[in-house]
Design a protein around this motif. Structure first.
Motif, mmCIF file in Angstrom:
data_model
loop_
_atom_site.group_PDB
_atom_site.id
_atom_site.type_symbol
_atom_site.label_atom_id
_atom_site.label_comp_id
_atom_site.label_asym_id
_atom_site.label_seq_id
_atom_site.Cartn_x
_atom_site.Cartn_y
_atom_site.Cartn_z
ATOM 1 N N THR A 162 4.080 -2.101 9.487
ATOM 2 C CA THR A 162 4.832 -1.483 8.404
ATOM 3 C C THR A 162 6.206 -2.127 8.307
ATOM 4 O O THR A 162 6.948 -2.196 9.287
ATOM 5 C CB THR A 162 4.979 0.028 8.635
ATOM 6 N N ALA A 163 6.550 -2.599 7.114
ATOM 7 C CA ALA A 163 7.803 -3.317 6.923
ATOM 8 C C ALA A 163 9.000 -2.394 7.060
ATOM 9 O O ALA A 163 8.914 -1.174 6.899
ATOM 10 C CB ALA A 163 7.815 -3.995 5.555
ATOM 11 N N ALA A 164 10.159 -3.008 7.315
ATOM 12 C CA ALA A 164 11.384 -2.249 7.581
ATOM 13 C C ALA A 164 12.153 -1.906 6.319
ATOM 14 O O ALA A 164 13.055 -1.067 6.361
ATOM 15 C CB ALA A 164 12.286 -3.059 8.521
ATOM 16 N N THR A 165 11.841 -2.550 5.187
ATOM 17 C CA THR A 165 12.601 -2.308 3.966
ATOM 18 C C THR A 165 11.666 -1.962 2.814
ATOM 19 O O THR A 165 10.462 -2.281 2.846
ATOM 20 C CB THR A 165 13.442 -3.536 3.568
ATOM 21 N N ARG A 166 12.227 -1.367 1.785
ATOM 22 C CA ARG A 166 11.426 -0.930 0.631
ATOM 23 C C ARG A 166 10.744 -2.108 -0.056
ATOM 24 O O ARG A 166 9.556 -2.038 -0.402
ATOM 25 C CB ARG A 166 12.322 -0.191 -0.363
ATOM 26 N N MET A 167 11.469 -3.177 -0.273
ATOM 27 C CA MET A 167 10.879 -4.314 -0.961
ATOM 28 C C MET A 167 9.751 -4.930 -0.145
ATOM 29 O O MET A 167 8.665 -5.208 -0.671
ATOM 30 C CB MET A 167 11.940 -5.375 -1.248
ATOM 31 N N ASP A 172 3.583 -6.037 1.608
ATOM 32 C CA ASP A 172 2.968 -6.127 2.931
ATOM 33 C C ASP A 172 1.474 -6.431 2.815
ATOM 34 O O ASP A 172 0.987 -6.866 1.761
ATOM 35 C CB ASP A 172 3.257 -4.873 3.759
ATOM 36 N N LEU A 173 0.728 -6.190 3.883
ATOM 37 C CA LEU A 173 -0.666 -6.604 3.982
ATOM 38 C C LEU A 173 -1.608 -5.449 3.670
ATOM 39 O O LEU A 173 -1.507 -4.374 4.274
ATOM 40 C CB LEU A 173 -0.946 -7.128 5.396
ATOM 41 N N ASP A 174 -2.550 -5.687 2.754
ATOM 42 C CA ASP A 174 -3.655 -4.760 2.513
ATOM 43 C C ASP A 174 -4.675 -4.870 3.637
ATOM 44 O O ASP A 174 -4.845 -5.936 4.236
ATOM 45 C CB ASP A 174 -4.371 -5.119 1.206
ATOM 46 N N GLU A 199 12.889 -11.086 12.915
ATOM 47 C CA GLU A 199 12.009 -10.812 14.044
ATOM 48 C C GLU A 199 11.580 -9.352 14.035
ATOM 49 O O GLU A 199 12.354 -8.445 13.723
ATOM 50 C CB GLU A 199 12.691 -11.131 15.373
ATOM 51 N N MET A 200 10.316 -9.129 14.406
ATOM 52 C CA MET A 200 9.776 -7.785 14.512
ATOM 53 C C MET A 200 8.601 -7.837 15.476
ATOM 54 O O MET A 200 7.885 -8.843 15.542
ATOM 55 C CB MET A 200 9.302 -7.287 13.144
ATOM 56 N N THR A 201 8.427 -6.810 16.258
ATOM 57 C CA THR A 201 7.301 -6.727 17.167
ATOM 58 C C THR A 201 6.626 -5.377 17.012
ATOM 59 O O THR A 201 7.227 -4.397 16.564
ATOM 60 C CB THR A 201 7.729 -6.913 18.632
ATOM 61 N N ASP A 220 18.413 -9.457 6.890
ATOM 62 C CA ASP A 220 19.151 -8.433 7.646
ATOM 63 C C ASP A 220 18.589 -7.069 7.254
ATOM 64 O O ASP A 220 19.014 -6.473 6.270
ATOM 65 C CB ASP A 220 20.639 -8.518 7.303
ATOM 66 N N PRO A 221 17.611 -6.533 7.998
ATOM 67 C CA PRO A 221 17.002 -5.262 7.612
ATOM 68 C C PRO A 221 17.757 -4.038 8.120
ATOM 69 O O PRO A 221 17.459 -2.921 7.719
ATOM 70 C CB PRO A 221 15.621 -5.327 8.263
#
Length: 290
Positions: A162-167, A172-174, A199-201, A220-221
């Motif tokens: 799950t992405a960190a920002t609204r956009m 993201d991925l289906d 970066e995200m884990t 910069d999220p």
């Protein structure tokens, strides 16, 4: 297995083009490779997508002109996934069709020690979000049905997180749940992605997921609030997967973007490459999102 993880170079066929009117993306990549010139013991170089910005054959020629000799110096195979800005048919003209289903840029690359990289093409023509269709997942299931000696690394541009920002959540991925179902009980040791430019884990089906920062810019999220903002930085990561398949150790570095052509502000990471307000964000979601 020691992996160098790169992503989001956004190269152009036209060497005079600048990303957001500011970043010389080829110079940004050259700067990162210069920073990494002293690396040793790398078994695999992964580029997890958005290799090109304009999807041209010439942009992919520029990519391989830079990455092929670098990977050869390391003595490591190079793996390139397709992202939402990429055009797989154009890439195939440069890299060749490879060992993959002819409908996709899905393929299997064997690395040292019997380990393998499996690449999934999550790009959707004309869209910013990612998708994996049932035929791709069945192909993946058939590949993973036969374990490799050294384990498997899965490379897919759009992160199954799950992405960190609204956009980014709109881009993201289906099919993440369906992908997770395929991966349960397999020898996949890590999933490598790009797309988010930071970066995200996380984990999917108990498997570590790593998103590496972008080379053309770094999002910069945390401090951007309701804006979407990126900085004139470049990043890269190293992952270490032990022989027993334990979760990878990850180290990431960020550097000033070597392709920053921002005039008086060039090299000043306090000046965003872009700073989209809510209206701009909504326009991007409407144009490229789900």
């Amino acid at each position: 297995m020691r992996i160098l993880h790169l992503s989001d170079t956004h190269l152009y066929g036209d060497p005079t083009a600048r990303h957001y009117g500011r970043i010389d993306t080829a110079a940004a990549l050259r700067g990162v490779l210069n920073r990494l010139a002293g690396l040793e013991g790398v078994d695999l170089v992964v580029h997890s997508g958005d290799a090109s910005e304009d999807g041209t054959v010439e942009s992919y020629r520029r990519l391989h002109a830079l990455l092929d000799p670098f990977a050869a110096t390391l003595g490591a195979p190079l793996v390139v996934a397709m992202g939402n800005h990429d055009v797989p048919a154009a890439y195939a003209q440069v890299a060749g069709p490879g060992d993959h289903d002819p409908r996709y840029q899905d393929r299997v690359i064997t690395t040292v020690g019997g380990a393998r990289a499996v690449v999934l093409d999550s790009s959707v023509p004309g869209a910013g979000y990612g998708h994996l269709d049932p035929a791709q997942l069945e192909w993946l299931r058939s590949v993973l049905a036969e374990p490799s000696v050294g384990g498997t690394v899965l490379v897919v541009h759009h992160p199954p997180l799950t992405a960190a920002t609204r956009m980014l959540r709109a881009l993201d991925l289906d099919g993440v749940d369906e992908l997770a179902e395929v991966l349960v009980g397999t020898d996949v040791r890590a999933i490598l992605s790009g797309h988010y430019h930071h970066e995200m884990t996380g984990q999917l089906a108990g498997i570590p997921v790593h998103v590496t920062p972008g080379i053309t810019n770094v999002v910069d999220p945390v401090a951007a609030g309701d804006h979407e903002r990126s900085l004139a930085l470049s990043g890269a990561s190293i992952l270490q997967i032990d022989a027993n398949g334990t979760a990878p150790g990850i180290i990431t570095s960020l550097w000033p973007n070597a392709g920053d052509t921002g005039g008086d502000t060039a090299g000043d990471v306090r000046v965003p490459v872009y700073d989209f307000g809510p209206e701009n964000v909504q326009a991007i979601i409407d144009a490229a999102g789900r």
